[in-house]
Design a protein around this motif. Structure first.
Motif, PDB file in Angstrom:
ATOM      1  N   THR A   1       0.867  -1.180   0.000  1.00 16.86           N
ATOM      2  CA  THR A   1       0.000   0.000   0.000  1.00 16.86           C
ATOM      3  C   THR A   1       0.901   1.225   0.000  1.00 16.86           C
ATOM      4  O   THR A   1       1.684   1.422   0.946  1.00 16.86           O
ATOM      5  CB  THR A   1      -0.914   0.026   1.241  1.00 16.86           C
ATOM      6  N   PHE A   2       0.823   2.026  -1.019  1.00 19.38           N
ATOM      7  CA  PHE A   2       1.713   3.173  -1.156  1.00 19.38           C
ATOM      8  C   PHE A   2       1.201   4.352  -0.320  1.00 19.38           C
ATOM      9  O   PHE A   2      -0.011   4.546  -0.158  1.00 19.38           O
ATOM     10  CB  PHE A   2       1.851   3.559  -2.628  1.00 19.38           C
ATOM     11  N   THR A   3       2.133   5.120   0.199  1.00 13.74           N
ATOM     12  CA  THR A   3       1.767   6.232   1.067  1.00 13.74           C
ATOM     13  C   THR A   3       2.761   7.378   0.887  1.00 13.74           C
ATOM     14  O   THR A   3       3.662   7.311   0.042  1.00 13.74           O
ATOM     15  CB  THR A   3       1.718   5.776   2.546  1.00 13.74           C
ATOM     16  N   GLY A   4       2.623   8.425   1.678  1.00  9.09           N
ATOM     17  CA  GLY A   4       3.545   9.560   1.606  1.00  9.09           C
ATOM     18  C   GLY A   4       3.599  10.167   0.216  1.00  9.09           C
ATOM     19  O   GLY A   4       2.583  10.262  -0.479  1.00  9.09           O
TER      20      GLY A   4
ATOM     21  N   PRO B   1      -2.013  -2.290  11.695  1.00 12.58           N
ATOM     22  CA  PRO B   1      -2.588  -3.359  10.850  1.00 12.58           C
ATOM     23  C   PRO B   1      -4.015  -3.072  10.374  1.00 12.58           C
ATOM     24  O   PRO B   1      -4.443  -3.586   9.340  1.00 12.58           O
ATOM     25  CB  PRO B   1      -2.556  -4.583  11.778  1.00 12.58           C
ATOM     26  N   SER B   2      -4.752  -2.251  11.129  1.00 16.22           N
ATOM     27  CA  SER B   2      -6.142  -1.945  10.753  1.00 16.22           C
ATOM     28  C   SER B   2      -6.258  -0.802   9.732  1.00 16.22           C
ATOM     29  O   SER B   2      -7.369  -0.417   9.365  1.00 16.22           O
ATOM     30  CB  SER B   2      -6.951  -1.588  12.006  1.00 16.22           C
ATOM     31  N   THR B   3      -5.116  -0.262   9.309  1.00 16.64           N
ATOM     32  CA  THR B   3      -5.134   0.861   8.363  1.00 16.64           C
ATOM     33  C   THR B   3      -5.903   0.488   7.096  1.00 16.64           C
ATOM     34  O   THR B   3      -5.654  -0.554   6.487  1.00 16.64           O
ATOM     35  CB  THR B   3      -3.696   1.273   7.979  1.00 16.64           C
ATOM     36  N   LYS B   4      -6.836   1.343   6.712  1.00 13.31           N
ATOM     37  CA  LYS B   4      -7.652   1.070   5.525  1.00 13.31           C
ATOM     38  C   LYS B   4      -6.835   1.225   4.251  1.00 13.31           C
ATOM     39  O   LYS B   4      -5.969   2.085   4.158  1.00 13.31           O
ATOM     40  CB  LYS B   4      -8.864   2.016   5.491  1.00 13.31           C
ATOM     41  N   ARG B   5      -7.162   0.391   3.308  1.00 10.10           N
ATOM     42  CA  ARG B   5      -6.470   0.386   2.016  1.00 10.10           C
ATOM     43  C   ARG B   5      -7.428   0.930   0.959  1.00 10.10           C
ATOM     44  O   ARG B   5      -8.547   0.448   0.820  1.00 10.10           O
ATOM     45  CB  ARG B   5      -6.065  -1.048   1.699  1.00 10.10           C
ATOM     46  N   TYR B   6      -6.986   1.921   0.235  1.00 10.09           N
ATOM     47  CA  TYR B   6      -7.797   2.497  -0.834  1.00 10.09           C
ATOM     48  C   TYR B   6      -7.179   2.118  -2.175  1.00 10.09           C
ATOM     49  O   TYR B   6      -6.026   1.701  -2.252  1.00 10.09           O
ATOM     50  CB  TYR B   6      -7.854   4.019  -0.704  1.00 10.09           C
ATOM     51  N   ARG B   7      -7.950   2.290  -3.230  1.00 13.40           N
ATOM     52  CA  ARG B   7      -7.412   2.069  -4.571  1.00 13.40           C
ATOM     53  C   ARG B   7      -7.761   3.289  -5.405  1.00 13.40           C
ATOM     54  O   ARG B   7      -8.922   3.671  -5.515  1.00 13.40           O
ATOM     55  CB  ARG B   7      -8.000   0.812  -5.201  1.00 13.40           C
ATOM     56  N   TYR B   8      -6.723   3.922  -5.944  1.00 16.57           N
ATOM     57  CA  TYR B   8      -6.942   5.125  -6.748  1.00 16.57           C
ATOM     58  C   TYR B   8      -6.148   4.992  -8.035  1.00 16.57           C
ATOM     59  O   TYR B   8      -4.959   4.678  -8.008  1.00 16.57           O
ATOM     60  CB  TYR B   8      -6.489   6.375  -5.973  1.00 16.57           C
ATOM     61  N   ARG B   9      -6.828   5.166  -9.155  1.00 19.16           N
ATOM     62  CA  ARG B   9      -6.203   4.990 -10.464  1.00 19.16           C
ATOM     63  C   ARG B   9      -5.514   3.619 -10.566  1.00 19.16           C
ATOM     64  O   ARG B   9      -4.461   3.471 -11.163  1.00 19.16           O
ATOM     65  CB  ARG B   9      -5.218   6.131 -10.747  1.00 19.16           C
ATOM     66  N   GLY B  10      -6.142   2.631  -9.934  1.00 20.56           N
ATOM     67  CA  GLY B  10      -5.659   1.263 -10.041  1.00 20.56           C
ATOM     68  C   GLY B  10      -4.527   0.895  -9.117  1.00 20.56           C
ATOM     69  O   GLY B  10      -4.024  -0.238  -9.171  1.00 20.56           O
ATOM     70  N   VAL B  11      -4.121   1.810  -8.221  1.00 18.35           N
ATOM     71  CA  VAL B  11      -2.972   1.549  -7.338  1.00 18.35           C
ATOM     72  C   VAL B  11      -3.427   1.592  -5.876  1.00 18.35           C
ATOM     73  O   VAL B  11      -4.139   2.521  -5.475  1.00 18.35           O
ATOM     74  CB  VAL B  11      -1.857   2.592  -7.567  1.00 18.35           C
ATOM     75  N   PRO B  12      -3.035   0.615  -5.042  1.00 19.21           N
ATOM     76  CA  PRO B  12      -3.394   0.632  -3.618  1.00 19.21           C
ATOM     77  C   PRO B  12      -2.642   1.759  -2.883  1.00 19.21           C
ATOM     78  O   PRO B  12      -1.410   1.844  -2.960  1.00 19.21           O
ATOM     79  CB  PRO B  12      -2.937  -0.742  -3.104  1.00 19.21           C
ATOM     80  N   VAL B  13      -3.391   2.585  -2.179  1.00 20.33           N
ATOM     81  CA  VAL B  13      -2.804   3.733  -1.470  1.00 20.33           C
ATOM     82  C   VAL B  13      -3.498   3.920  -0.127  1.00 20.33           C
ATOM     83  O   VAL B  13      -4.587   3.406   0.103  1.00 20.33           O
ATOM     84  CB  VAL B  13      -2.951   5.047  -2.291  1.00 20.33           C
ATOM     85  N   THR B  14      -2.851   4.676   0.756  1.00 13.04           N
ATOM     86  CA  THR B  14      -3.511   5.090   1.997  1.00 13.04           C
ATOM     87  C   THR B  14      -4.532   6.169   1.663  1.00 13.04           C
ATOM     88  O   THR B  14      -4.508   6.761   0.580  1.00 13.04           O
ATOM     89  CB  THR B  14      -2.486   5.625   3.011  1.00 13.04           C
ATOM     90  N   SER B  15      -5.434   6.441   2.583  1.00 13.23           N
ATOM     91  CA  SER B  15      -6.454   7.458   2.360  1.00 13.23           C
ATOM     92  C   SER B  15      -5.792   8.820   2.145  1.00 13.23           C
ATOM     93  O   SER B  15      -4.630   9.033   2.542  1.00 13.23           O
ATOM     94  CB  SER B  15      -7.390   7.540   3.562  1.00 13.23           C
ATOM     95  N   PRO B  16      -6.495   9.767   1.528  1.00 11.26           N
ATOM     96  CA  PRO B  16      -5.909  11.104   1.372  1.00 11.26           C
ATOM     97  C   PRO B  16      -5.441  11.708   2.696  1.00 11.26           C
ATOM     98  O   PRO B  16      -4.350  12.276   2.769  1.00 11.26           O
ATOM     99  CB  PRO B  16      -7.057  11.904   0.753  1.00 11.26           C
ATOM    100  N   ALA B  17      -6.265  11.569   3.750  1.00 11.20           N
ATOM    101  CA  ALA B  17      -5.879  12.133   5.056  1.00 11.20           C
ATOM    102  C   ALA B  17      -4.619  11.465   5.586  1.00 11.20           C
ATOM    103  O   ALA B  17      -3.705  12.132   6.085  1.00 11.20           O
ATOM    104  CB  ALA B  17      -7.027  11.978   6.053  1.00 11.20           C
ATOM    105  N   HIS B  18      -4.558  10.145   5.487  1.00  4.10           N
ATOM    106  CA  HIS B  18      -3.382   9.409   5.964  1.00  4.10           C
ATOM    107  C   HIS B  18      -2.151   9.774   5.132  1.00  4.10           C
ATOM    108  O   HIS B  18      -1.033   9.893   5.650  1.00  4.10           O
ATOM    109  CB  HIS B  18      -3.657   7.906   5.888  1.00  4.10           C
ATOM    110  N   THR B  19      -2.351   9.957   3.834  1.00  4.20           N
ATOM    111  CA  THR B  19      -1.258  10.355   2.949  1.00  4.20           C
ATOM    112  C   THR B  19      -0.677  11.699   3.375  1.00  4.20           C
ATOM    113  O   THR B  19       0.553  11.879   3.428  1.00  4.20           O
ATOM    114  CB  THR B  19      -1.750  10.422   1.490  1.00  4.20           C
TER     115      THR B  19
END
Length: 262
Positions: free
Chosen positions: A23-26, A69-87
């Motif tokens: 899950t990509f972040t930052g 471990p409970s961090t939600k996983r989002y998918r944006y433009r086909g890529v798994p990412v953290t939520s905008p707020a978490h990002t």
């Protein structure tokens, strides 16, 4: 021929196929969300949310950022990412003058709110001081990363908070008023305008569908004249070199009589 952001995007997409559990972040997630940011931030590193710390088997360019471990996983433009707020929380580790454009961009795109980021900050291990400072100054009215970067440098020099995207009448097209980047309306009636002019707006003469350089300069001349007719006392154009050099920026803002509060 790709710019650093485009190179990162290709690398992130390839890695997401090789490692579908990541899950990509930052900054990596900010790229996927297309938040505006400086290309200078890209150094070949990819950031992922992880419950584990980095280990000796990791590639040196893999940056693991701790996530519960409970961090939600989002998918944006086909890529798994953290939520905008978490990002945004994880982007707070970037230099302040670079991170603010990411915060402004996320708010401008209505991907998250300051309240969501504040709530996430309480629930996450992070640099709360940095996140709080970024939220204090974040503003969706700034239209691009250059304006965000310029604003930070103005604040560092102790100048008064400007108004953003103030409208003025456009005689040539009344339905589309002029909007200025930074504006100060003083008690004595003076109206000071500062514009950040990215070089790109003048540079691309190769596209036949874009206005010629001569036409762009003529538009700027007429725009400045109309602003003065609307009561603007002074109009000051800043370029990258002006903002990058704090001493030079300070001289230009003082000459423009922008109020300095400290």
């Amino acid at each position: 021929m790709l710019n650093p952001e485009q190179q990162s995007m290709h690398m992130i997409r390839a890695l997401s196929k090789l490692h579908p559990q990541w899950t990509f972040t930052g900054l990596s997630a900010a790229c996927i969300y297309q938040y505006e940011h400086s290309h200078a931030l890209h150094n070949g590193t990819v950031s992922i949310a992880s419950t584990k710390e980095s280990n000796k088997h990791d590639n040196k360019n893999l940056h693991r950022i701790y996530a519960h471990p409970s961090t939600k996983r989002y998918r944006y433009r086909g890529v798994p990412v953290t939520s905008p707020a978490h990002t945004l929380i994880n982007c707070a580790s970037l230099p302040f003058d670079k991170a603010l454009s990411i915060y402004d961009s996320a708010l401008r795109r209505n991907h998250t709110t300051k309240l969501e980021v504040e709530t996430m900050m309480i629930q996450t291990v992070c640099n709360e001081q940095a996140v709080t400072a970024l939220l204090q100054h974040a503003n969706p009215l700034r239209e691009n990363g250059g304006e965000s970067w310029t604003y930070v440098h103005m604040m560092q020099l102790g100048y008064a908070e400007p108004l953003f995207q103030v409208n003025f009448d456009n005689p040539d097209n009344p339905g589309i008023p002029y909007r200025v980047d930074f504006c100060w309306k003083l008690h004595d009636g003076q109206i000071i305008v500062v514009e950040y002019d990215g070089v790109a707006k003048y540079k691309d003469a190769s596209n036949p569908h874009r206005a010629s350089l001569k036409a762009k300069l003529e538009y700027e001349r007429r725009r400045d004249q109309h602003l003065k007719e609307a009561g603007v006392t002074s109009i000051n154009h800043l370029f990258y070199e002006d903002v990058a050099d704090l001493q030079r920026l300070n001289i230009l803002l003082r000459e423009a009589k922008v109020p300095q509060i400290r």
